[in-house]
Design an enzyme around this catalytic site. Structure first.
Site, PDB file in Angstrom:
ATOM      1  N   GLU A  21     -21.257 -11.801 -31.504  1.00 33.96           N
ATOM      2  CA  GLU A  21     -20.245 -10.743 -31.384  1.00 33.96           C
ATOM      3  C   GLU A  21     -20.878  -9.373 -31.595  1.00 33.96           C
ATOM      4  O   GLU A  21     -20.538  -8.412 -30.909  1.00 33.96           O
ATOM      5  CB  GLU A  21     -19.136 -10.956 -32.416  1.00 33.96           C
ATOM      6  CG  GLU A  21     -18.286 -12.173 -32.166  1.00 33.96           C
ATOM      7  CD  GLU A  21     -17.245 -12.355 -33.251  1.00 33.96           C
ATOM      8  OE1 GLU A  21     -16.054 -12.161 -32.945  1.00 33.96           O
ATOM      9  OE2 GLU A  21     -17.630 -12.683 -34.394  1.00 33.96           O
ATOM     10  N   TYR A  53      -1.236  12.787 -27.863  1.00 29.65           N
ATOM     11  CA  TYR A  53      -1.637  11.419 -27.496  1.00 29.65           C
ATOM     12  C   TYR A  53      -3.125  11.323 -27.182  1.00 29.65           C
ATOM     13  O   TYR A  53      -3.781  10.347 -27.542  1.00 29.65           O
ATOM     14  CB  TYR A  53      -0.894  10.918 -26.257  1.00 29.65           C
ATOM     15  CG  TYR A  53       0.590  11.085 -26.231  1.00 29.65           C
ATOM     16  CD1 TYR A  53       1.371  10.939 -27.375  1.00 29.65           C
ATOM     17  CD2 TYR A  53       1.240  11.371 -25.039  1.00 29.65           C
ATOM     18  CE1 TYR A  53       2.745  11.083 -27.326  1.00 29.65           C
ATOM     19  CE2 TYR A  53       2.614  11.509 -24.977  1.00 29.65           C
ATOM     20  CZ  TYR A  53       3.358  11.368 -26.130  1.00 29.65           C
ATOM     21  OH  TYR A  53       4.713  11.510 -26.076  1.00 29.65           O
ATOM     22  N   VAL A  72     -11.896  -7.396 -38.395  1.00 29.66           N
ATOM     23  CA  VAL A  72     -10.989  -6.533 -37.644  1.00 29.66           C
ATOM     24  C   VAL A  72     -10.079  -5.794 -38.627  1.00 29.66           C
ATOM     25  O   VAL A  72      -9.659  -4.667 -38.367  1.00 29.66           O
ATOM     26  CB  VAL A  72     -10.178  -7.357 -36.618  1.00 29.66           C
ATOM     27  CG1 VAL A  72      -9.204  -6.488 -35.853  1.00 29.66           C
ATOM     28  CG2 VAL A  72     -11.117  -8.048 -35.648  1.00 29.66           C
ATOM     29  N   GLU A  73      -9.808  -6.393 -39.773  1.00 30.78           N
ATOM     30  CA  GLU A  73      -9.011  -5.736 -40.802  1.00 30.78           C
ATOM     31  C   GLU A  73      -9.656  -4.411 -41.231  1.00 30.78           C
ATOM     32  O   GLU A  73      -8.970  -3.419 -41.459  1.00 30.78           O
ATOM     33  CB  GLU A  73      -8.847  -6.650 -42.028  1.00 30.78           C
ATOM     34  CG  GLU A  73      -8.010  -7.872 -41.784  1.00 30.78           C
ATOM     35  CD  GLU A  73      -8.813  -9.094 -41.306  1.00 30.78           C
ATOM     36  OE1 GLU A  73      -9.796  -8.924 -40.535  1.00 30.78           O
ATOM     37  OE2 GLU A  73      -8.447 -10.209 -41.689  1.00 30.78           O
ATOM     38  N   LYS A  99      -7.770  -9.140 -30.453  1.00 31.85           N
ATOM     39  CA  LYS A  99      -9.129  -9.548 -30.112  1.00 31.85           C
ATOM     40  C   LYS A  99      -9.021 -10.735 -29.151  1.00 31.85           C
ATOM     41  O   LYS A  99      -8.820 -11.870 -29.587  1.00 31.85           O
ATOM     42  CB  LYS A  99      -9.857  -9.927 -31.405  1.00 31.85           C
ATOM     43  CG  LYS A  99     -11.306 -10.272 -31.266  1.00 31.85           C
ATOM     44  CD  LYS A  99     -11.891 -10.513 -32.654  1.00 31.85           C
ATOM     45  CE  LYS A  99     -13.350 -10.858 -32.582  1.00 31.85           C
ATOM     46  NZ  LYS A  99     -13.962 -10.986 -33.903  1.00 31.85           N
TER      47      LYS A  99
END
Length: 123
Positions: A21, A53, A72-73, A99
């Site tokens: 990864e 935005y 990912v946290e 993900k």
């Protein structure tokens, strides 16, 4: 609470626990809901009274395409912190990171995490 919402922003990052990864990377999609009082901008029709935005996208992009994280946290937490730093009007934020095709046993379309933070969480 009023919201500025950006859905399905797509980025390429190198986050994850597995070496492949970190080496190969993968696509991540991110949704954010930014809670703020939008009445002033609705009345004034002035961007200075709102949350841009385009700037939100840039802040999220810098985090997700930046330094690799194991979790990912951690990416979501950094996104939240960076958004609070960038936008004084922001009162709370919800961050969802998806993900697709995680490299774990089984068949998954995706895995994801969602966090909700308020400005006072960082005071």
């Amino acid at each position: 609470m009023d919201k500025v919402i950006l859905n399905r922003m797509m980025f390429y990052g190198y986050h994850g626990l597995f070496p492949e990864e970190n080496k190969l990377g993968q696509r991540f999609t991110v949704d954010v809901e930014l809670m703020a009082d939008l009445k002033p901008s609705g009345t004034s029709d002035n961007m200075n009274d709102s949350i841009d935005y385009g700037q939100v996208y840039q802040v999220v992009q810098k985090v997700v395409e930046g330094e690799a994280k194991d979790l990912v946290e951690s990416v979501a937490e950094q996104v939240a912190q960076s958004l609070f730093q960038a936008f004084d009007l922001l009162k709370a934020v919800k961050v969802y990171i998806d993900k697709p095709g995680p490299p774990i046993p089984g068949y998954y379309e995706s895995v994801g995490i969602e966090i909700y933070r308020e400005r006072q969480d960082y005071d």
